[in-house]
Design an enzyme around this catalytic site. Structure first.
Site, short mmCIF file in Angstrom:
data_model
loop_
_atom_site.label_atom_id
_atom_site.label_comp_id
_atom_site.label_asym_id
_atom_site.label_seq_id
_atom_site.Cartn_x
_atom_site.Cartn_y
_atom_site.Cartn_z
N SER A 70 6.94 3.03 -0.04
CA SER A 70 7.69 4.22 0.32
C SER A 70 7.04 5.47 -0.26
O SER A 70 6.58 5.46 -1.41
CB SER A 70 9.13 4.13 -0.20
N THR A 90 5.49 -10.86 -0.50
CA THR A 90 5.30 -11.73 -1.66
C THR A 90 4.36 -12.89 -1.36
O THR A 90 3.48 -13.21 -2.16
CB THR A 90 6.66 -12.25 -2.15
N ASN A 139 10.70 -6.94 -8.95
CA ASN A 139 10.07 -5.65 -9.24
C ASN A 139 11.15 -4.58 -9.40
O ASN A 139 12.21 -4.64 -8.79
CB ASN A 139 9.08 -5.27 -8.13
N ARG A 140 10.83 -3.62 -10.23
CA ARG A 140 11.68 -2.44 -10.39
C ARG A 140 10.79 -1.20 -10.48
O ARG A 140 10.93 -0.37 -11.38
CB ARG A 140 12.58 -2.59 -11.62
N CYS A 141 9.87 -1.10 -9.52
CA CYS A 141 8.88 -0.01 -9.54
C CYS A 141 9.53 1.37 -9.45
O CYS A 141 9.10 2.31 -10.10
CB CYS A 141 7.88 -0.20 -8.42
N GLY A 142 10.55 1.49 -8.61
CA GLY A 142 11.26 2.77 -8.53
C GLY A 142 10.53 3.85 -7.75
O GLY A 142 10.48 5.00 -8.18
N ASN A 163 6.93 4.40 5.66
CA ASN A 163 8.23 4.21 5.05
C ASN A 163 8.53 5.40 4.13
O ASN A 163 7.75 5.71 3.23
CB ASN A 163 8.22 2.90 4.25
N ASP A 218 0.86 -1.18 0.00
CA ASP A 218 0.00 0.00 0.00
C ASP A 218 0.90 1.24 0.00
O ASP A 218 1.16 1.85 1.03
CB ASP A 218 -0.91 -0.02 1.22
N SER A 255 15.23 -7.71 5.58
CA SER A 255 15.90 -6.80 4.69
C SER A 255 14.98 -6.44 3.53
O SER A 255 13.86 -6.95 3.41
CB SER A 255 17.15 -7.49 4.11
N ASN A 256 15.50 -5.60 2.63
CA ASN A 256 14.81 -5.25 1.41
C ASN A 256 15.03 -6.37 0.37
O ASN A 256 15.52 -7.44 0.71
CB ASN A 256 15.36 -3.91 0.88
#
Length: 455
Positions: A160, A417, A185-188, A238, A139, A342-343
């Site tokens: 974030s 996930t 994922n590479r949402c950025g 975050n 979210d 962790s991330n």
């Protein structure tokens, strides 16, 4: 509630049949042969269908009326398993958006059953009904906090959140590795920005205060309430930086000034692999300077009796032993309130490396991350000597996984996930399994088990 609904449905059905049937109509007419209507002949199939319908209503209403709320709640959570195959057919990001939208509208089951007593704990002076949380990234814009907390999470972390709205990286940017139970994922940091998030959290906070005021007259003054500023559970916010920002500290400070009043804890995210240069902030000097500035921004604000929200840092799993030592030293020296470990990882451990999707750039989450993040968690617990609360995140998909994280040093744990794949039914399952693990090893509480493998 369900029982009342069934009884109302049954009563309405009987009422409609009573006043719409020819027999009932005849009762309101003259009894003479000249005026009495002719009663039509029902076919055998019609009589059987009508009788079966009435029988089902009576049986269903009678059965539901005897079912307790806990059992009915369990049915609702299990029923969500039927929806999961549908989501699997959709584009990953569209499915994610749809899931968040459903939670924001309350189209998800609400957990009415109390959590097992051995899962309750207190961290940072806040009471958690259980240690299972939803990680940031699900979210991102705080649109579904109420619905997600209602699912039974002990805490939910939004974000974030970046100061200025940004679209993030081009689509497609989320990729499923279903067989491996993983996602890339590479949402950025796609975000609506802190202003939009502040408005939502502010409205929610106001509603929460209003509800507390209205219920205070009926509740004992000495009643101990679990939860935080967002309601029955704890809310974490975050914070991220904008991709084009040249002053990372200013971005995080802006987030603190705008959102900290609505947060039960704050997180500095310096570990996403999808924002260029972000992970460089994990170096000893860079992290120390950043944390000092953010702590100062938080502490200069006016706070009530509860004081300022705890400040945590979320770190990457792709760190060397020296990196971990530097982060632990900074955390202890500056009395950081916690670390999230962790991330996502930029590595592709087996069996992911054999999947063609592994070639996609981005952060890997899910089951393949479990061992890496858990080992990192254990090392950090030893380096910080158990003095700093740690949140274990990465690859948890069962109560046993959560238990392993706790024994490795985590006070709280987070999912993402596995929740995306398993849906709401996974939450009560993990809590029940975790409670059983604690009981089997003779631990009466979560706190007793924290770091058990490091002692």
């Amino acid at each position: 509630m369900a029982a009342r609904a069934w009884r109302r449905l049954y009563r309405d059905f009987c009422y409609k049949r009573a006043f719409s049937s020819p027999i009932a109509s005849a009762r309101h007419c003259s009894s003479t042969a000249e005026t009495a209507p002719k009663i039509p002949h029902f076919s055998k199939k019609g009589r059987l269908l009508t009788g079966a319908t009435i029988g089902l209503l009576i049986a269903g209403g009678a059965y539901v009326s005897t079912v307790d709320e806990a059992t009915f709640c369990g049915w609702l959570f299990n029923a969500t398993k039927l929806v999961n195959p549908f989501f699997a057919l959709l584009d990953p990001e569209f499915a994610h958006t749809l899931a968040v939208s459903a939670a924001s509208r309350g189209w998800v089951p609400r957990e009415k059953r109390p959590d097992p007593s051995n899962l309750g704990l207190e961290v940072w002076g806040k009471k958690f009904s259980n240690p299972i949380g939803l990680a940031a990234g699900f979210d991102k814009n705080a649109v579904a906090v109420d619905g997600l907390l209602a699912l039974g999470f002990g805490f939910v972390e939004v974000g974030s959140v970046t100061p200025v709205p940004q679209e993030g990286n081009p689509k497609p940017r989320i990729f499923r590795l279903r067989q491996e139970g993983a996602i890339i994922n590479r949402c950025g940091f796609n975000s609506e920005g802190i202003v939009a998030v502040a408005k939502r959290l502010g409205a929610q906070h106001g509603k929460r205060k209003l509800d507390e005021t209205s219920s205070s007259s009926s509740s004992p003054n000495d009643e101990v309430k679990q939860g935080g500023k967002a309601g029955p559970g704890i809310l974490g916010v975050n914070l991220g930086k904008n991709k084009t920002s040249e002053d990372a500290a200013a971005d995080y400070v802006q987030g603190v000034h705008t959102l900290s009043q609505y947060a039960d804890y704050l997180v500095i995210n310096v570990s996403s692999p999808n924002t260029p240069g972000l992970r460089m902030l994990q170096g000893r000097k860079q992290l120390k300077d950043l944390v000092k500035k953010v702590q100062a921004a938080r502490d200069e604000m006016q706070w009530g009796e509860e004081g300022p929200p705890p400040l945590l840092v979320k770190i990457a799993p792709d760190l060397s032993k020296e990196d971990l030592e530097d982060i632990a030293a900074v955390a202890l020296a500056l009395r950081l309130d916690g670390l999230i470990i962790s991330n996502t990882t930029v590595s592709r451990p087996d069996p992911v490396s054999k999947n063609p999707v592994a070639a996609e750039p981005g952060g890997l989450s899910g089951k393949p991350l479990f061992s890496m993040s858990t080992n990192l968690l254990k090392e950090m617990y030893i380096l910080t000597r158990g003095k700093i609360p740690l949140i274990g995140c990465g690859g948890i998909s069962s109560g046993e996984d959560a238990y392993k994280k706790i024994r490795a040093g985590a006070t709280l744990v987070q999912l993402y996930t596995a929740f995306a794949y398993g849906g709401p039914a996974l939450i009560p399952q993990i809590k029940a399994e975790l409670a059983e693990c604690l009981e089997m090893d003779g631990f009466k509480s979560i706190i007793e088990a924290v770091g058990a493998d490091c002692r």
